[in-house]
Motif scaffolding. Sequence first.
Motif, PDB file in Angstrom:
ATOM      1  N   HIS A  14      -2.684   5.067  -2.253  1.00  0.00           N
ATOM      2  CA  HIS A  14      -3.716   5.753  -1.503  1.00  0.00           C
ATOM      3  C   HIS A  14      -3.368   7.153  -1.215  1.00  0.00           C
TER       4      HIS A  14
ATOM      5  N   GLU B 137      -1.272  -1.023  -4.223  1.00  0.00           N
ATOM      6  CA  GLU B 137      -2.368   0.028  -4.303  1.00  0.00           C
ATOM      7  C   GLU B 137      -1.912   1.413  -3.902  1.00  0.00           C
TER       8      GLU B 137
ATOM      9  N   ALA C  86       0.851  -1.245   0.007  1.00  0.00           N
ATOM     10  CA  ALA C  86      -0.153  -0.137  -0.122  1.00  0.00           C
ATOM     11  C   ALA C  86       1.036   1.370   0.225  1.00  0.00           C
TER      12      ALA C  86
END
Length: 153
Positions: free
Chosen positions: A99, A97, A48
């Motif tokens: 973010h 991902e 992340a």
Amino acid sequence: MTEHVGTGFERGTDGPKVIVAGVDGSDSSLRAAAYAAGLARRQNALLALVYVQPLMTAGASLGAPVADTTGEIAEGLVAEIRAAAERLRGIFEVRWEFHTFRGDPYAGLVSAAEELKADAVVVGTSERAGHRIVGSVAVRLVKAGRWPVTVVP
């Protein structure tokens, strides 16, 4: 004699499942992201990548459009990460991902790690001289003692 229940080896359950890496475009944060990507690949964990948009900068008090500027930084980081992932496709596979959180870098990374249920946090060393006096994000994360923290030079 005590009985041990459920102490057998469990395949695939050891190690981190989510690794949070703070990125801000600095060289040290990009090295931290690369290091975290290697960890995520070896552990088959989710990487992340987290960019923390500042709420207000010195430019904001002078009328500069902060949201536009930080949004452009986030878009640039995503483009750079996607390009790197595409170059390595088939050689180096990692689930990732991106973010974006708002706030100061420390609070933003703490929020990200909590929300994403991070097992580990990776950050670069601070490149700002003032952080040696006030305390860097990395030092504050380590002192919080809530996740294993890796600081990449």
